[in-house]
Design a protein around this motif. Structure first.
Motif, PDB file in Angstrom:
ATOM      1  N   VAL A 186       0.831  -1.204   0.000  1.00 25.66           N
ATOM      2  CA  VAL A 186       0.000   0.000   0.000  1.00 25.66           C
ATOM      3  C   VAL A 186       0.868   1.259   0.000  1.00 25.66           C
ATOM      4  O   VAL A 186       0.735   2.115  -0.864  1.00 25.66           O
ATOM      5  N   LYS A 187       1.804   1.358   0.957  1.00 30.28           N
ATOM      6  CA  LYS A 187       2.669   2.539   1.012  1.00 30.28           C
ATOM      7  C   LYS A 187       3.825   2.301   1.977  1.00 30.28           C
ATOM      8  O   LYS A 187       3.781   1.401   2.824  1.00 30.28           O
ATOM      9  N   ASP A 188       4.874   3.120   1.832  1.00 34.43           N
ATOM     10  CA  ASP A 188       5.939   3.199   2.824  1.00 34.43           C
ATOM     11  C   ASP A 188       5.489   4.181   3.893  1.00 34.43           C
ATOM     12  O   ASP A 188       5.381   5.384   3.630  1.00 34.43           O
ATOM     13  N   PRO A 229      10.994   6.089   3.039  1.00 34.53           N
ATOM     14  CA  PRO A 229      10.767   5.833   1.599  1.00 34.53           C
ATOM     15  C   PRO A 229      12.075   5.443   0.919  1.00 34.53           C
ATOM     16  O   PRO A 229      13.167   5.672   1.458  1.00 34.53           O
ATOM     17  N   TRP A 266       6.183  -0.787   6.621  1.00 31.12           N
ATOM     18  CA  TRP A 266       5.417  -0.935   5.395  1.00 31.12           C
ATOM     19  C   TRP A 266       3.935  -1.070   5.752  1.00 31.12           C
ATOM     20  O   TRP A 266       3.592  -1.643   6.788  1.00 31.12           O
ATOM     21  N   ARG A 267       3.060  -0.577   4.905  1.00 30.97           N
ATOM     22  CA  ARG A 267       1.617  -0.856   5.037  1.00 30.97           C
ATOM     23  C   ARG A 267       1.242  -1.859   3.952  1.00 30.97           C
ATOM     24  O   ARG A 267       1.401  -1.590   2.756  1.00 30.97           O
TER      25      ARG A 267
END
Length: 390
Positions: free
Chosen positions: A109-111, A115, A130-131
């Protein structure tokens, strides 16, 4: 055309015209042109029958006279045009309507933190989060793990519990691990995956890992100095108290006497208010006799205040793990970054010397009456130190 046909046609014409006498008018039953054609057709038929006619012509006439003759051409032998070829359209395969998702599948999903290509200082500790989203049909439980796959481990655990609760299909979870930036500048990447309660490893929907990637950059104010051994303040002490100035031998002598090495580094060139960020130990210039690592245990370095060197500085084997230790020749061959030694040097900055004692940890000797010994080249024993100033 057979020339015999012409006279025949002329005679037929005179014969027909002679049947009408002057003064007698009869209504003809059919047009004169038709009668002539009929008679001509009969003559042609007879000529065809007896073989005297070899070419057939078509007679074109008006009501009262023959105008011309046109040869009857044979049927056309022209090649017919090919039929148009039509390429059929490709068949479209319908997409399946009942695709079954696997039990375990994740998507990134995203950092949440760090990043890609985040700049960090050498040795800096950080937490990567992490997500991830559960796209499978199975819930992720406390029996699921985050595991290191490959690349740069960066000082982290190779296995960590994924969650303390349950992540149902369609839900997201933040997954974190504490890592440490390497001590050398460069780009580093570590790849990670997940493992279920049956030890089945899985990753993202692509089947690949998710990762952390950082750039290690030295701060602009970092200073570096190489500390060499002061030979006048170094040497060995034997188990019986005998002093060997300038001779850095450690291990078991042929006479079954243990030997310990004492070395001093001049640190007066580092400011008292400096902050030590890194100490790299390089004692790789040495020779070895016998099997000291097998017979005597690990070689360890301890902090010790001494000078002048005397027999009382010899210390029996201890259970203390020391500031630095090497348990194989290959480890001693390579340099190593040492946190405990960095802290010890930091504490010694109020003075002018960092002093160390090197000894094997298990026993002084092996009673075998042979050498199990490390002989260092004292002038090449060094510490590479990095520090910052306020």
């Amino acid at each position: 055309m057979d020339k015999r046909i012409i006279p025949t046609l002329i005679l037929v014409g005179f014969f027909l015209s002679g049947c009408n006498f002057p003064g007698v008018v009869e209504e003809p039953t059919e047009p004169v042109g038709n009668a002539v054609l009929t008679a001509a057709a009969e003559t042609v038929a007879a000529a065809l029958a007896d073989g005297s006619l070899t070419e057939v012509v078509e007679i074109v006439a008006t009501d009262d006279q023959v105008e011309t003759e046109i040869p009857i051409l044979p049927d056309s032998t022209d090649t017919p045009l090919p039929e148009e070829t039509i390429t059929p359209l490709p068949t479209i395969t319908p997409l399946p309507t009942n695709t079954t998702l696997p039990c375990n599948m994740a998507t990134f999903v995203k950092d949440v933190t760090i990043p890609d290509d985040t700049e960090l200082e050498p040795g800096e500790t950080f937490t990567k989060t992490w997500r991830l989203k559960n796209l499978g049909t199975c819930s992720w439980t406390s029996d699921y793990d985050l595991i290191f796959d490959d690349g740069d481990i960066m000082g982290g655990d190779t296995v960590k519990q994924l969650t303390n609760g349950t992540v149902a299909p369609g839900q997201t979870v933040d997954v974190s691990i504490v890592l440490k930036a390497p001590n050398t500048e460069g780009t580093y990447r570590g790849n990670w995956r997940l493992r279920d309660d049956n030890n089945v490893i899985f990753g993202l929907t692509t089947g690949k890992s998710f990762w952390v990637q950082i750039n290690v950059v030295e701060p602009a104010d970092v200073h570096q100095v190489t500390l060499m051994v002061n030979t006048n303040r170094s040497g060995s002490v034997l188990e019986d108290g005998t002093e060997k100035p300038g001779l850095p031998n450690v291990g078991d002598l042929a006479n079954n006497k243990g030997s310990q090495t004492f070395i001093s580094f001049d640190i007066s060139g580092i400011s008292d208010d400096a902050t030590i960020t890194e100490v790299n130990v390089n004692f790789s210039d040495f020779s070895m006799e016998g099997n000291p690592f097998s017979d005597l245990g690990c070689l360890r370095a301890y902090a010790q205040s001494y000078y002048p060197l005397d027999g009382t500085d010899y210390t029996p084997p201890t259970n203390d793990i020391g500031l630095v230790y090497w348990c194989s020749k290959s480890k001693l061959d390579s340099g190593s970054l040492e946190e405990k030694l960095k802290d010890q040097l930091q504490s010694e900055l109020i003075g002018s010397w960092l002093q160390l004692r090197l000894q094997f940890s298990d026993k002084d000797d092996d009673d075998a009456w042979d050498k199990d010994l490390i002989q260092f080249d004292i002038i090449n024993m060094k510490l590479i130190v990095k520090y910052t100033l306020p």
